[in-house]
Design a protein around this motif. Structure first.
Motif, short mmCIF file in Angstrom:
data_model
loop_
_atom_site.label_atom_id
_atom_site.label_comp_id
_atom_site.label_asym_id
_atom_site.label_seq_id
_atom_site.Cartn_x
_atom_site.Cartn_y
_atom_site.Cartn_z
N PHE A 63 -7.25 1.11 -5.73
CA PHE A 63 -7.07 -0.05 -6.61
C PHE A 63 -6.63 -1.28 -5.82
O PHE A 63 -7.12 -2.38 -6.03
N LEU A 64 -5.69 -1.07 -4.88
CA LEU A 64 -5.21 -2.21 -4.07
C LEU A 64 -6.29 -2.74 -3.13
O LEU A 64 -6.24 -3.90 -2.73
N PHE A 118 4.14 1.67 4.11
CA PHE A 118 3.69 0.53 4.92
C PHE A 118 2.25 0.12 4.61
O PHE A 118 1.99 -1.06 4.37
N PRO A 119 1.27 1.05 4.60
CA PRO A 119 -0.09 0.61 4.27
C PRO A 119 -0.21 0.08 2.86
O PRO A 119 -1.00 -0.83 2.60
N ILE A 120 0.59 0.61 1.93
CA ILE A 120 0.58 0.10 0.56
C ILE A 120 1.05 -1.36 0.55
O ILE A 120 0.49 -2.21 -0.13
N GLY A 121 2.10 -1.65 1.33
CA GLY A 121 2.59 -3.02 1.43
C GLY A 121 1.56 -3.96 2.04
O GLY A 121 1.39 -5.09 1.58
N VAL A 122 0.86 -3.49 3.07
CA VAL A 122 -0.18 -4.32 3.71
C VAL A 122 -1.32 -4.58 2.72
O VAL A 122 -1.80 -5.72 2.60
N LEU A 166 -0.13 -7.06 0.12
CA LEU A 166 -0.09 -8.41 0.69
C LEU A 166 -1.49 -9.00 0.83
O LEU A 166 -1.72 -10.17 0.50
N GLN A 167 -2.44 -8.18 1.29
CA GLN A 167 -3.83 -8.64 1.36
C GLN A 167 -4.32 -9.04 -0.03
O GLN A 167 -4.99 -10.05 -0.19
N ILE A 181 -2.81 -12.40 -1.08
CA ILE A 181 -3.37 -13.53 -0.34
C ILE A 181 -4.79 -13.83 -0.78
O ILE A 181 -5.13 -14.98 -1.11
N PHE A 182 -5.64 -12.80 -0.81
CA PHE A 182 -7.05 -13.03 -1.16
C PHE A 182 -7.21 -13.41 -2.63
O PHE A 182 -7.99 -14.31 -2.96
N MET A 183 -6.50 -12.75 -3.53
CA MET A 183 -6.62 -13.09 -4.95
C MET A 183 -6.03 -14.45 -5.22
O MET A 183 -6.59 -15.24 -5.98
#
Length: 187
Positions: free
Chosen positions: A85-86, A160-164, A167-168, A171-173
Protein backbone atom coordinates in the motif's frame (compact mmCIF):
# COMPACT_ATOMS: atom_id res chain seq x y z
CA UNK A 1 4.74 -9.02 -6.89
CA UNK A 2 6.67 -6.61 -9.12
CA UNK A 3 4.27 -7.17 -12.02
CA UNK A 4 1.26 -6.53 -9.79
CA UNK A 5 2.78 -3.30 -8.50
CA UNK A 6 3.53 -2.29 -12.08
CA UNK A 7 -0.12 -3.00 -12.98
CA UNK A 8 -1.16 -0.54 -10.27
CA UNK A 9 1.53 1.93 -11.39
CA UNK A 10 0.27 1.87 -14.93
CA UNK A 11 -3.27 2.45 -13.71
CA UNK A 12 -2.29 5.22 -11.27
CA UNK A 13 -0.18 7.21 -13.70
CA UNK A 14 -2.08 6.77 -16.96
CA UNK A 15 -5.64 7.03 -15.65
CA UNK A 16 -5.28 10.53 -14.24
CA UNK A 17 -3.97 11.81 -17.59
CA UNK A 18 -6.75 9.92 -19.36
CA UNK A 19 -9.44 11.43 -17.13
CA UNK A 20 -8.19 14.98 -17.72
CA UNK A 21 -7.88 14.46 -21.48
CA UNK A 22 -11.36 12.94 -21.60
CA UNK A 23 -12.84 15.95 -19.84
CA UNK A 24 -10.99 18.31 -22.18
CA UNK A 25 -12.05 16.33 -25.27
CA UNK A 26 -15.75 16.32 -24.38
CA UNK A 27 -15.60 19.98 -23.35
CA UNK A 28 -16.78 19.34 -19.81
CA UNK A 29 -13.62 20.51 -18.05
CA UNK A 30 -15.09 24.01 -17.60
CA UNK A 31 -18.22 22.58 -16.01
CA UNK A 32 -16.00 20.56 -13.69
CA UNK A 33 -14.28 23.76 -12.56
CA UNK A 34 -17.63 25.48 -11.94
CA UNK A 35 -19.15 22.64 -9.89
CA UNK A 36 -19.59 22.80 -6.13
CA UNK A 37 -16.91 20.16 -5.67
CA UNK A 38 -13.23 20.79 -6.11
CA UNK A 39 -11.68 19.12 -9.18
CA UNK A 40 -9.19 17.27 -7.00
CA UNK A 41 -12.08 15.61 -5.13
CA UNK A 42 -13.85 14.64 -8.37
CA UNK A 43 -10.71 13.20 -9.92
CA UNK A 44 -9.87 11.56 -6.57
CA UNK A 45 -13.20 9.72 -6.58
CA UNK A 46 -12.48 8.49 -10.10
CA UNK A 47 -9.03 7.33 -9.02
CA UNK A 48 -10.47 5.44 -6.04
CA UNK A 49 -13.02 3.67 -8.25
CA UNK A 50 -10.28 2.79 -10.72
CA UNK A 51 -8.14 1.46 -7.84
CA UNK A 52 -10.98 -0.78 -6.70
CA UNK A 53 -11.52 -2.14 -10.21
CA UNK A 54 -7.78 -2.80 -10.57
CA UNK A 55 -7.79 -4.57 -7.20
CA UNK A 56 -10.67 -6.80 -8.30
CA UNK A 57 -8.51 -7.79 -11.28
CA UNK A 58 -5.19 -7.99 -9.43
CA UNK A 59 -6.21 -10.14 -6.45
CA UNK A 60 -7.15 -13.27 -8.44
CA UNK A 61 -4.24 -12.70 -10.81
CA UNK A 62 -1.83 -12.32 -7.90
CA UNK A 63 -3.21 -15.42 -6.22
CA UNK A 64 -2.76 -17.46 -9.42
CA UNK A 65 0.77 -16.17 -9.88
CA UNK A 66 1.57 -16.91 -6.22
CA UNK A 67 0.21 -20.45 -6.41
CA UNK A 68 1.79 -21.19 -9.81
CA UNK A 69 5.20 -20.24 -8.41
CA UNK A 70 4.88 -23.18 -6.03
CA UNK A 71 4.39 -21.33 -2.74
CA UNK A 72 2.00 -22.95 -0.29
CA UNK A 73 -0.86 -20.83 1.01
CA UNK A 74 0.50 -20.94 4.54
CA UNK A 75 3.56 -18.90 3.48
CA UNK A 76 1.56 -15.80 2.54
CA UNK A 77 2.44 -13.04 4.99
CA UNK A 78 -0.25 -10.41 5.49
CA UNK A 79 2.44 -7.98 6.65
CA UNK A 80 3.47 -7.44 3.01
CA UNK A 81 0.21 -5.57 2.39
CA UNK A 82 1.49 -2.53 4.34
CA UNK A 83 4.57 -1.92 2.15
CA UNK A 84 2.48 -2.75 -0.91
CA UNK A 85 0.00 0.00 0.00
CA UNK A 86 2.81 2.43 0.88
CA UNK A 87 4.45 1.72 -2.48
CA UNK A 88 1.27 2.70 -4.31
CA UNK A 89 0.92 6.15 -2.68
CA UNK A 90 3.86 7.78 -4.55
CA UNK A 91 2.59 6.30 -7.80
CA UNK A 92 -0.73 8.06 -7.36
CA UNK A 93 1.27 11.20 -6.58
CA UNK A 94 2.96 10.83 -9.97
CA UNK A 95 -0.52 10.43 -11.46
CA UNK A 96 -1.77 13.66 -9.90
CA UNK A 97 1.36 15.48 -11.02
CA UNK A 98 1.00 14.34 -14.63
CA UNK A 99 -2.76 14.93 -14.51
CA UNK A 100 -2.17 18.50 -13.39
CA UNK A 101 0.38 19.05 -16.12
CA UNK A 102 -2.07 17.55 -18.63
CA UNK A 103 -4.53 20.29 -17.64
CA UNK A 104 -2.03 22.84 -18.95
CA UNK A 105 -0.28 20.87 -21.69
CA UNK A 106 -2.15 18.09 -23.49
CA UNK A 107 0.97 16.34 -24.76
CA UNK A 108 2.12 15.46 -21.24
CA UNK A 109 -0.10 12.38 -21.24
CA UNK A 110 2.34 10.57 -23.53
CA UNK A 111 5.03 11.07 -20.88
CA UNK A 112 2.89 9.01 -18.50
CA UNK A 113 3.05 5.97 -20.77
CA UNK A 114 6.81 6.26 -21.11
CA UNK A 115 7.20 6.75 -17.34
CA UNK A 116 5.36 3.50 -16.56
CA UNK A 117 7.76 1.53 -18.76
CA UNK A 118 10.78 3.28 -17.24
CA UNK A 119 9.47 2.33 -13.79
CA UNK A 120 9.04 -1.26 -15.01
CA UNK A 121 12.66 -1.44 -16.12
CA UNK A 122 13.99 0.00 -12.86
CA UNK A 123 11.63 -1.97 -10.62
CA UNK A 124 13.91 -4.96 -10.34
CA UNK A 125 11.92 -7.28 -12.61
CA UNK A 126 14.78 -7.43 -15.08
CA UNK A 127 18.18 -8.48 -13.72
CA UNK A 128 20.14 -5.38 -14.70
CA UNK A 129 22.69 -3.47 -12.69
CA UNK A 130 21.77 0.14 -12.00
CA UNK A 131 24.50 2.65 -11.20
CA UNK A 132 23.98 4.15 -7.75
CA UNK A 133 21.27 1.62 -6.94
CA UNK A 134 20.54 3.03 -3.46
CA UNK A 135 19.87 6.50 -4.90
CA UNK A 136 17.69 4.97 -7.63
CA UNK A 137 15.63 3.23 -4.93
CA UNK A 138 14.93 6.54 -3.19
CA UNK A 139 13.74 8.12 -6.45
CA UNK A 140 11.86 5.08 -7.78
CA UNK A 141 9.27 3.95 -5.23
CA UNK A 142 8.57 0.67 -7.02
CA UNK A 143 12.11 -0.69 -6.67
CA UNK A 144 12.38 0.07 -2.96
CA UNK A 145 8.85 -1.19 -2.32
CA UNK A 146 9.56 -4.51 -3.99
CA UNK A 147 12.81 -4.93 -2.05
CA UNK A 148 10.94 -4.15 1.18
CA UNK A 149 8.23 -6.71 0.41
CA UNK A 150 10.87 -9.34 -0.37
CA UNK A 151 12.76 -8.60 2.86
CA UNK A 152 9.54 -8.76 4.89
CA UNK A 153 8.75 -12.16 3.37
CA UNK A 154 12.22 -13.52 4.15
CA UNK A 155 13.43 -11.66 7.24
CA UNK A 156 10.33 -10.27 8.92
CA UNK A 157 9.02 -6.83 9.81
CA UNK A 158 11.22 -3.74 10.19
CA UNK A 159 10.18 -0.14 10.85
CA UNK A 160 12.96 1.58 8.87
CA UNK A 161 11.77 0.59 5.36
CA UNK A 162 8.20 1.43 6.38
CA UNK A 163 9.39 4.91 7.39
CA UNK A 164 11.25 5.36 4.10
CA UNK A 165 8.20 4.26 2.10
CA UNK A 166 5.94 6.57 4.12
CA UNK A 167 8.33 9.49 3.56
CA UNK A 168 8.45 8.74 -0.17
CA UNK A 169 4.66 8.65 -0.19
CA UNK A 170 4.37 12.00 1.56
CA UNK A 171 6.89 13.67 -0.74
CA UNK A 172 5.54 12.30 -4.02
CA UNK A 173 1.85 12.64 -3.11
CA UNK A 174 2.39 16.12 -1.67
CA UNK A 175 4.24 17.22 -4.79
CA UNK A 176 1.59 15.67 -7.04
CA UNK A 177 -1.28 17.35 -5.21
CA UNK A 178 0.57 20.68 -5.20
CA UNK A 179 1.21 20.53 -8.96
CA UNK A 180 -2.39 19.47 -9.61
CA UNK A 181 -3.84 22.28 -7.48
CA UNK A 182 -1.54 24.87 -9.06
CA UNK A 183 -2.52 23.66 -12.52
CA UNK A 184 -6.20 23.91 -11.64
CA UNK A 185 -5.62 27.41 -10.27
CA UNK A 186 -3.84 28.61 -13.41
CA UNK A 187 -6.04 26.71 -15.90
Amino acid sequence: IALLIWLYAQEAINQMCHYVLEEKYFGTIEQLFMSNYRPIAIFGARVISSFLITTITAVPLGFLMYMSAGFPQSEFHAIILLPLFLTLIPLYGFGYMLGGLTLRYSNVSSVGSVLTYVLLIFSGIFPIQIPMEKLADLINPIGFGIKTIESFSLEGFSWFPIGVLALQGLIFMGTGLLVFNLSVYFA
